[in-house]
Write an enzyme that holds these catalytic residues in place. Structure first.
Site, mmCIF file in Angstrom:
data_model
loop_
_atom_site.group_PDB
_atom_site.id
_atom_site.type_symbol
_atom_site.label_atom_id
_atom_site.label_comp_id
_atom_site.label_asym_id
_atom_site.label_seq_id
_atom_site.Cartn_x
_atom_site.Cartn_y
_atom_site.Cartn_z
ATOM 1 N N CYS A 147 -16.793 -2.848 -131.446
ATOM 2 C CA CYS A 147 -16.733 -3.766 -130.422
ATOM 3 C C CYS A 147 -18.080 -3.412 -129.494
ATOM 4 C CB CYS A 147 -15.496 -3.697 -129.318
ATOM 5 S SG CYS A 147 -15.039 -1.969 -129.150
HETATM 6 N N1 LIG Z 1 -8.960 -2.024 -130.219
HETATM 7 C C1 LIG Z 1 -10.351 -2.472 -130.235
HETATM 8 O O1 LIG Z 1 -10.876 -3.061 -129.307
HETATM 9 C C2 LIG Z 1 -11.137 -2.251 -131.759
HETATM 10 C C3 LIG Z 1 -12.382 -3.069 -131.774
HETATM 11 C C4 LIG Z 1 -12.827 -2.922 -132.806
HETATM 12 C C5 LIG Z 1 -12.434 -2.135 -133.960
HETATM 13 N N2 LIG Z 1 -11.365 -1.487 -133.766
HETATM 14 C C6 LIG Z 1 -10.886 -0.672 -134.889
HETATM 15 O O2 LIG Z 1 -9.744 -1.130 -135.528
HETATM 16 C C7 LIG Z 1 -8.909 -0.508 -136.144
HETATM 17 C C8 LIG Z 1 -7.465 -0.820 -135.360
HETATM 18 O O3 LIG Z 1 -7.438 -0.637 -134.326
HETATM 19 P P1 LIG Z 1 -6.360 -0.735 -132.859
HETATM 20 O O4 LIG Z 1 -6.912 -1.010 -131.537
HETATM 21 O O5 LIG Z 1 -5.477 -2.322 -133.715
HETATM 22 O O6 LIG Z 1 -5.554 0.273 -133.334
HETATM 23 P P2 LIG Z 1 -4.292 0.595 -132.717
HETATM 24 O O7 LIG Z 1 -3.578 -0.440 -131.717
HETATM 25 O O8 LIG Z 1 -3.906 2.108 -132.640
HETATM 26 O O9 LIG Z 1 -3.115 0.324 -134.115
HETATM 27 C C9 LIG Z 1 -3.512 1.023 -135.180
HETATM 28 C C10 LIG Z 1 -2.490 0.422 -136.386
HETATM 29 O O10 LIG Z 1 -2.547 1.183 -137.514
HETATM 30 C C11 LIG Z 1 -1.140 1.683 -137.810
HETATM 31 N N3 LIG Z 1 -1.388 3.312 -138.067
HETATM 32 C C12 LIG Z 1 -1.535 4.203 -137.223
HETATM 33 N N4 LIG Z 1 -1.607 5.673 -137.772
HETATM 34 C C13 LIG Z 1 -1.524 5.114 -138.889
HETATM 35 C C14 LIG Z 1 -1.437 6.150 -140.158
HETATM 36 N N5 LIG Z 1 -1.696 7.435 -140.081
HETATM 37 N N6 LIG Z 1 -1.255 5.588 -141.264
HETATM 38 C C15 LIG Z 1 -0.854 4.093 -141.418
HETATM 39 N N7 LIG Z 1 -1.047 3.596 -140.375
HETATM 40 C C16 LIG Z 1 -1.215 3.940 -139.179
HETATM 41 C C17 LIG Z 1 -0.619 1.654 -136.526
HETATM 42 O O11 LIG Z 1 0.868 1.525 -136.464
HETATM 43 P P3 LIG Z 1 2.305 1.510 -137.193
HETATM 44 O O12 LIG Z 1 2.517 2.943 -136.614
HETATM 45 O O13 LIG Z 1 3.252 0.705 -136.779
HETATM 46 O O14 LIG Z 1 1.991 1.756 -138.666
HETATM 47 C C18 LIG Z 1 -1.077 0.328 -135.939
HETATM 48 O O15 LIG Z 1 -0.446 -0.854 -136.584
HETATM 49 C C19 LIG Z 1 -9.236 0.964 -135.669
HETATM 50 O O16 LIG Z 1 -10.123 1.555 -136.739
HETATM 51 C C20 LIG Z 1 -10.176 0.844 -134.550
HETATM 52 O O17 LIG Z 1 -11.069 1.596 -134.347
HETATM 53 C C21 LIG Z 1 -10.591 -1.407 -132.594
#
Ligand SMILES: NC(=O)c1ccc[n+]([C@@H]2O[C@H](COP(=O)([O-])OP(=O)(O)OC[C@H]3O[C@@H](n4cnc5c(N)ncnc54)[C@H](OP(=O)(O)O)[C@@H]3O)[C@@H](O)[C@H]2O)c1
Length: 337
Positions: A147
């Site tokens: 981001c």
């Molecule tokens: N947030 C932002 O603004 C943003 C922007 C750009 C990129 N990103 C990237 O996009 C990705 C997701 O970000 P997010 O903000 O959506 O993260 P998040 O809210 O922490 O969600 C992560 C997801 O992955 C699952 N998860 C967590 N640990 C896991 C594991 N060990 N094995 C399998 N599933 C697992 C979680 O849910 P369950 O426990 O339900 O499976 C959840 O569905 C990350 O790599 C982040 O760096 C985020």
């Protein structure tokens, strides 16, 4: 076209579900979660108006039923899932950082773990449509940008492409809402810790530094180091990046808005503001837009470029869908306006 979302219960996963439910050219086949398997996604996010049920990750099922897969897992967790899906011929959009850096040593240095899919790093295309649109169209694996990186690169790319600034003087001062850290609970993002406050973090050590340097270096054809200071602000979503650089020749400042307008001509999600206007976070949240405002100062030859976007949309899920549209030969704004 059937698509699946791995990690649908995270902040970016939920945004993907929300947009794709209304996308005219795709249907969501499967959404996965570890913690909420068996639950309807609307039990996790009541605003999502769908009966879709979260499934445990089953790569066989996803591969059989979907042509495109979004992987919205944490970095380091994502790479093996992406590797499996690519080996089964799926077209994959990875929202994590695992395929953004093409050099596995650089990945290991910044993420503290070795890369298990080194061969795939060569295939991955950095998913910034305004810079790599042609390559994204033919890609089978897209590494969706970070981001902060999206906001900084969009702010700086026209200056670097046109060789207008001294590359060793770039400073990026960025601020992000707390959803940038994902949905997981941490002390740093706990409400009383961030409310009514503002603080810098990861000064000179944020993981988007190598990504920004890699991409702007690629545009300019040389190594570029930046000073990048991110701050956490008590907002749910939104990023504002104020970038400072020195113009090589101040006489070019008069034409600077045209340089930006030409660079982003025909690109639906970047808006260059008139002289004297600057973006506000409240004007970009819930949209896939990046708005950019520019100022110059003759006495110091300084150029200041301010860019703002929604970290969960143009900084993540909206951009991923823009990339999917390109991969499928659709208009890049399909489902995003
Ligand atoms: N947030 C932002 O603004 C943003 C922007 C750009 C990129 N990103 C990237 O996009 C990705 C997701 O970000 P997010 O903000 O959506 O993260 P998040 O809210 O922490 O969600 C992560 C997801 O992955 C699952 N998860 C967590 N640990 C896991 C594991 N060990 N094995 C399998 N599933 C697992 C979680 O849910 P369950 O426990 O339900 O499976 C959840 O569905 C990350 O790599 C982040 O760096 C985020």
């Amino acid at each position: 076209m059937q698509v699946s979302i791995v990690g649908a219960t995270g902040y970016t996963g939920a945004e993907l579900v929300k947009i794709l439910l209304h996308h005219p050219r795709v249907d969501i086949e499967c959404i996965t979660s570890q913690s909420f398997a068996g639950k309807r996604i609307r039990e996790v996010y009541p605003h999502l108006d769908t009966e879709l049920v979260c499934q445990k990750l089953d790569l066989n099922r996803i591969s059989l039923e979907s042509e495109v897969v979004f992987v919205a897992l944490p970095h380091s967790v994502s790479m093996n899932t992406v590797g499996e899906l690519c080996s089964r011929g799926k077209r994959v959009l990875d929202l994590s950082a695992d395929f953004r850096l093409t050099d596995p040593c650089l990945y290991e240095k910044w993420y503290g773990t070795s890369h298990t899919q080194k061969e795939l790093l060569k295939e991955a295309v950095y998913g910034l449509p305004e810079v790599h649109g042609d390559r994204i169209r033919g890609a089978s694996l897209v590494a969706n940008p970070g981001c902060y990186s999206t906001s900084a690169i969009l702010a700086l790319a026209p200056l670097l492409e046109n060789r207008l600034i001294e590359e060793e003087e770039i400073i990026i001062d960025a601020k992000s809402g707390v959803s940038g850290a994902g949905r997981g609970l941490t002390l740093d993002t706990h409400y009383p810790e961030i409310n009514e406050s503002l603080h810098p973090y990861a000064v000179n050590s944020h993981r988007h530094i190598p990504e920004i340097e890699h991409e702007i270096g690629r545009i300019r054809g040389k190594r570029i180091d930046v000073t990048f200071v991110p701050h956490l602000v008590p907002l749910n979503r939104g990023i504002i990046s104020t970038c400072y650089a020195r113009l090589k020749n101040f006489s070019q400042a008069t034409d600077i808005l045209n340089v930006y307008r030409n660079f982003y001509q025909g690109m639906p999600f970047v808006e260059i503001l008139p002289a004297g206007e600057f973006p506000r976070i409240k004007d970009v949240v819930y949209s896939n837009r990046c708005r950019i405002g520019i100022a110059t100062k003759e006495a110091t030859r300084r150029i200041i470029v301010v860019s703002s976007l929604d970290n969960l949309l143009k900084g993540a899920s909206g951009q991923a869908i823009q990339n999917m549209n390109l991969m499928l030969g659709l208009d890049e704004s399909t489902g995003l306006k």
